[in-house]
Design a protein around this motif. Structure first.
Motif, PDB file in Angstrom:
ATOM      1  N   THR A   2       0.822  -1.201   0.000  1.00 40.29           N
ATOM      2  CA  THR A   2       0.000   0.000   0.000  1.00 40.29           C
ATOM      3  C   THR A   2       0.855   1.249   0.000  1.00 40.29           C
ATOM      4  OG1 THR A   2      -1.766  -1.138   1.179  1.00 40.29           O
ATOM      5  CG2 THR A   2      -1.791   1.261   1.234  1.00 40.29           C
ATOM      6  N   GLY A   3       1.912   1.252   0.856  1.00 34.56           N
ATOM      7  CA  GLY A   3       2.788   2.411   0.917  1.00 34.56           C
ATOM      8  C   GLY A   3       3.451   2.679  -0.418  1.00 34.56           C
ATOM      9  N   HIS A   4       3.839   1.617  -1.116  1.00 33.45           N
ATOM     10  CA  HIS A   4       4.496   1.786  -2.415  1.00 33.45           C
ATOM     11  C   HIS A   4       3.538   2.412  -3.413  1.00 33.45           C
ATOM     12  CE1 HIS A   4       7.141   1.003  -5.766  1.00 33.45           C
ATOM     13  NE2 HIS A   4       6.153   0.402  -6.391  1.00 33.45           N
ATOM     14  N   VAL A   5       2.302   1.953  -3.429  1.00 35.60           N
ATOM     15  CA  VAL A   5       1.306   2.503  -4.349  1.00 35.60           C
ATOM     16  C   VAL A   5       1.081   3.975  -4.056  1.00 35.60           C
ATOM     17  CG1 VAL A   5      -1.098   2.417  -5.050  1.00 35.60           C
ATOM     18  CG2 VAL A   5       0.168   0.293  -4.754  1.00 35.60           C
ATOM     19  N   GLU A   6       0.985   4.336  -2.776  1.00 38.12           N
ATOM     20  CA  GLU A   6       0.773   5.722  -2.409  1.00 38.12           C
ATOM     21  C   GLU A   6       1.948   6.583  -2.856  1.00 38.12           C
ATOM     22  OE1 GLU A   6       0.148   5.519   1.749  1.00 38.12           O
ATOM     23  OE2 GLU A   6      -1.960   4.950   1.590  1.00 38.12           O
ATOM     24  N   ALA A   7       3.168   6.043  -2.722  1.00 33.93           N
ATOM     25  CA  ALA A   7       4.345   6.787  -3.127  1.00 33.93           C
ATOM     26  C   ALA A   7       4.360   7.020  -4.628  1.00 33.93           C
ATOM     27  CB  ALA A   7       5.614   6.054  -2.687  1.00 33.93           C
ATOM     28  N   ARG A   8       3.956   6.018  -5.395  1.00 32.04           N
ATOM     29  CA  ARG A   8       3.925   6.196  -6.846  1.00 32.04           C
ATOM     30  C   ARG A   8       2.913   7.276  -7.226  1.00 32.04           C
ATOM     31  NH1 ARG A   8       8.353   4.892  -8.748  1.00 32.04           N
ATOM     32  NH2 ARG A   8       7.460   4.712 -10.827  1.00 32.04           N
ATOM     33  N   TRP A 120       2.960  16.925   3.207  1.00 38.45           N
ATOM     34  CA  TRP A 120       3.876  15.965   3.831  1.00 38.45           C
ATOM     35  C   TRP A 120       4.665  16.635   4.960  1.00 38.45           C
ATOM     36  CZ3 TRP A 120       4.220  16.514  -1.708  1.00 38.45           C
ATOM     37  CH2 TRP A 120       3.495  15.521  -2.407  1.00 38.45           C
ATOM     38  N   ALA A 121       5.332  15.808   5.743  1.00 39.66           N
ATOM     39  CA  ALA A 121       6.149  16.311   6.851  1.00 39.66           C
ATOM     40  C   ALA A 121       7.513  16.727   6.325  1.00 39.66           C
ATOM     41  CB  ALA A 121       6.298  15.239   7.931  1.00 39.66           C
ATOM     42  N   VAL A 122       7.636  17.969   5.972  1.00 41.15           N
ATOM     43  CA  VAL A 122       8.906  18.500   5.481  1.00 41.15           C
ATOM     44  C   VAL A 122       9.409  19.550   6.456  1.00 41.15           C
ATOM     45  CG1 VAL A 122       8.368  18.040   3.063  1.00 41.15           C
ATOM     46  CG2 VAL A 122       7.752  20.234   4.061  1.00 41.15           C
ATOM     47  N   ALA A 141      10.150  12.867   1.739  1.00 39.48           N
ATOM     48  CA  ALA A 141       9.032  13.006   2.671  1.00 39.48           C
ATOM     49  C   ALA A 141       7.780  12.322   2.147  1.00 39.48           C
ATOM     50  CB  ALA A 141       8.758  14.489   2.922  1.00 39.48           C
ATOM     51  N   ALA A 142       7.638  12.261   0.821  1.00 44.42           N
ATOM     52  CA  ALA A 142       6.468  11.634   0.203  1.00 44.42           C
ATOM     53  C   ALA A 142       6.626  10.124   0.057  1.00 44.42           C
ATOM     54  CB  ALA A 142       6.207  12.255  -1.162  1.00 44.42           C
ATOM     55  N   GLY A 143       7.765   9.585   0.507  1.00 44.70           N
ATOM     56  CA  GLY A 143       7.990   8.141   0.435  1.00 44.70           C
ATOM     57  C   GLY A 143       8.541   7.664  -0.886  1.00 44.70           C
ATOM     58  N   LEU A 144       9.081   8.579  -1.687  1.00 43.54           N
ATOM     59  CA  LEU A 144       9.608   8.210  -2.995  1.00 43.54           C
ATOM     60  C   LEU A 144      11.063   7.752  -2.908  1.00 43.54           C
ATOM     61  CD1 LEU A 144       8.131  11.149  -5.081  1.00 43.54           C
ATOM     62  CD2 LEU A 144       7.328   8.791  -5.032  1.00 43.54           C
ATOM     63  N   GLU A 145      11.507   7.057  -3.931  1.00 42.06           N
ATOM     64  CA  GLU A 145      12.887   6.599  -4.038  1.00 42.06           C
ATOM     65  C   GLU A 145      13.731   7.661  -4.744  1.00 42.06           C
ATOM     66  OE1 GLU A 145      14.017   3.772  -2.862  1.00 42.06           O
ATOM     67  OE2 GLU A 145      12.104   2.863  -2.287  1.00 42.06           O
ATOM     68  N   PRO A 146      15.060   7.622  -4.576  1.00 43.29           N
ATOM     69  CA  PRO A 146      15.930   8.570  -5.285  1.00 43.29           C
ATOM     70  C   PRO A 146      15.696   8.579  -6.789  1.00 43.29           C
ATOM     71  CG  PRO A 146      17.164   7.452  -3.579  1.00 43.29           C
ATOM     72  CD  PRO A 146      15.818   6.789  -3.627  1.00 43.29           C
ATOM     73  N   ARG A 147      15.465   7.400  -7.373  1.00 41.33           N
ATOM     74  CA  ARG A 147      15.217   7.337  -8.822  1.00 41.33           C
ATOM     75  C   ARG A 147      13.950   8.121  -9.181  1.00 41.33           C
ATOM     76  NH1 ARG A 147      16.100   3.694 -13.167  1.00 41.33           N
ATOM     77  NH2 ARG A 147      15.051   4.562 -14.985  1.00 41.33           N
ATOM     78  N   ASP A 148      12.957   8.096  -8.301  1.00 48.60           N
ATOM     79  CA  ASP A 148      11.733   8.857  -8.545  1.00 48.60           C
ATOM     80  C   ASP A 148      12.016  10.359  -8.523  1.00 48.60           C
ATOM     81  OD1 ASP A 148      10.112   6.522  -8.612  1.00 48.60           O
ATOM     82  OD2 ASP A 148      10.019   6.508  -6.424  1.00 48.60           O
ATOM     83  N   ALA A 149      12.821  10.785  -7.549  1.00 51.37           N
ATOM     84  CA  ALA A 149      13.181  12.205  -7.463  1.00 51.37           C
ATOM     85  C   ALA A 149      13.914  12.636  -8.725  1.00 51.37           C
ATOM     86  CB  ALA A 149      14.046  12.452  -6.230  1.00 51.37           C
TER      87      ALA A 149
END
Length: 231
Positions: A2-8, A120-122, A141-149
């Protein structure tokens, strides 16, 4: 899962041009290039976007990924040491010789941080980081991976200028979308290269490809008597 889906889904939000983070006010050098005749149509625009992606796009993507990686390693975004962020800020400054570009980057970073705090908590500081640094903080903070950033930064480096070109030249938005689709694979490759660089190198060794033409365009734009965009 679920967390992964939310991050995407968060990645889609960050990459959405409708995010009220001020990107619509910046042309990324396109307005100045239109004024001096460097961009007159789709072919010129495509060349400009590819050049921007390979230089400032790679730089921004690398720093966004590296900051995201550092935040995730340190824990919650609020715990990232100020001196660590200061190193990233200094390195971006060193790679951005144009005062106009530095000002534009920090203006967009400030706005992105303000918008992100609603979701988000920034951290409260830095108040006005470079845009790529802010993007790395927010992505983590949004739960993304470095590749996403990295992908969000690479996408922004071409999507914003392309949108500006539609407004400045009255180009067919469908045709401009086609140009963006043509270079989509290059955006992915830049994001992958940036992610790899962020994992293997210290901040001072992140990509530093220069783009003198973008620097000159930014300085010319700053003194233009009539402007549609802030930068």
């Amino acid at each position: 899962m679920t967390g992964h889906v939310e991050a995407r889904a968060a990645l889609l939000l960050l990459a959405d041009g409708r995010l009220p983070a001020g990107g619509h006010a910046h042309s990324g050098g396109v307005e100045a290039a239109v004024l001096d005749g460097s961009i007159t149509g789709l072919r010129d625009l495509a060349e400009f976007l590819r050049g921007r992606l390979a230089t400032s796009g790679l730089l921004a993507a690398s720093f966004a990924a590296a900051v995201c990686r550092s935040v995730r390693t340190a824990g919650p975004a609020t715990e990232l040491a100020a001196d660590v962020l200061a190193v990233f800020e200094a390195e971006v400054d060193a790679r951005t010789p144009s005062p106009a570009q530095r000002a534009a980057s920090r203006a967009q970073g400030r706005t992105l941080m303000r918008v992100a705090r609603a979701a988000w908590a920034v951290p409260a500081h830095p108040a006005a980081p470079h845009h790529c640094v802010a993007l790395g903080i927010v992505a983590a903070a949004a739960g993304l991976e470095p590749r996403d950033a990295a992908l969000a930064a690479a996408h922004a480096s071409v999507n914003g200028p392309a949108t500006a070109a539609v407004r400045l030249l009255g180009l067919d938005p469908l045709a401009v979308t086609g140009v963006l689709a043509e270079i989509a694979a290059e955006v992915d490759r830049i994001a992958a290269a940036a992610d790899t660089a962020s994992a293997l190198r210290a901040p001072e060794r992140l990509p530093a490809g220069s783009a003198p033409q973008l620097d000159l365009l930014a300085e010319r734009h700053r003194t233009a008597e009539v402007r549609m965009f802030t930068s």
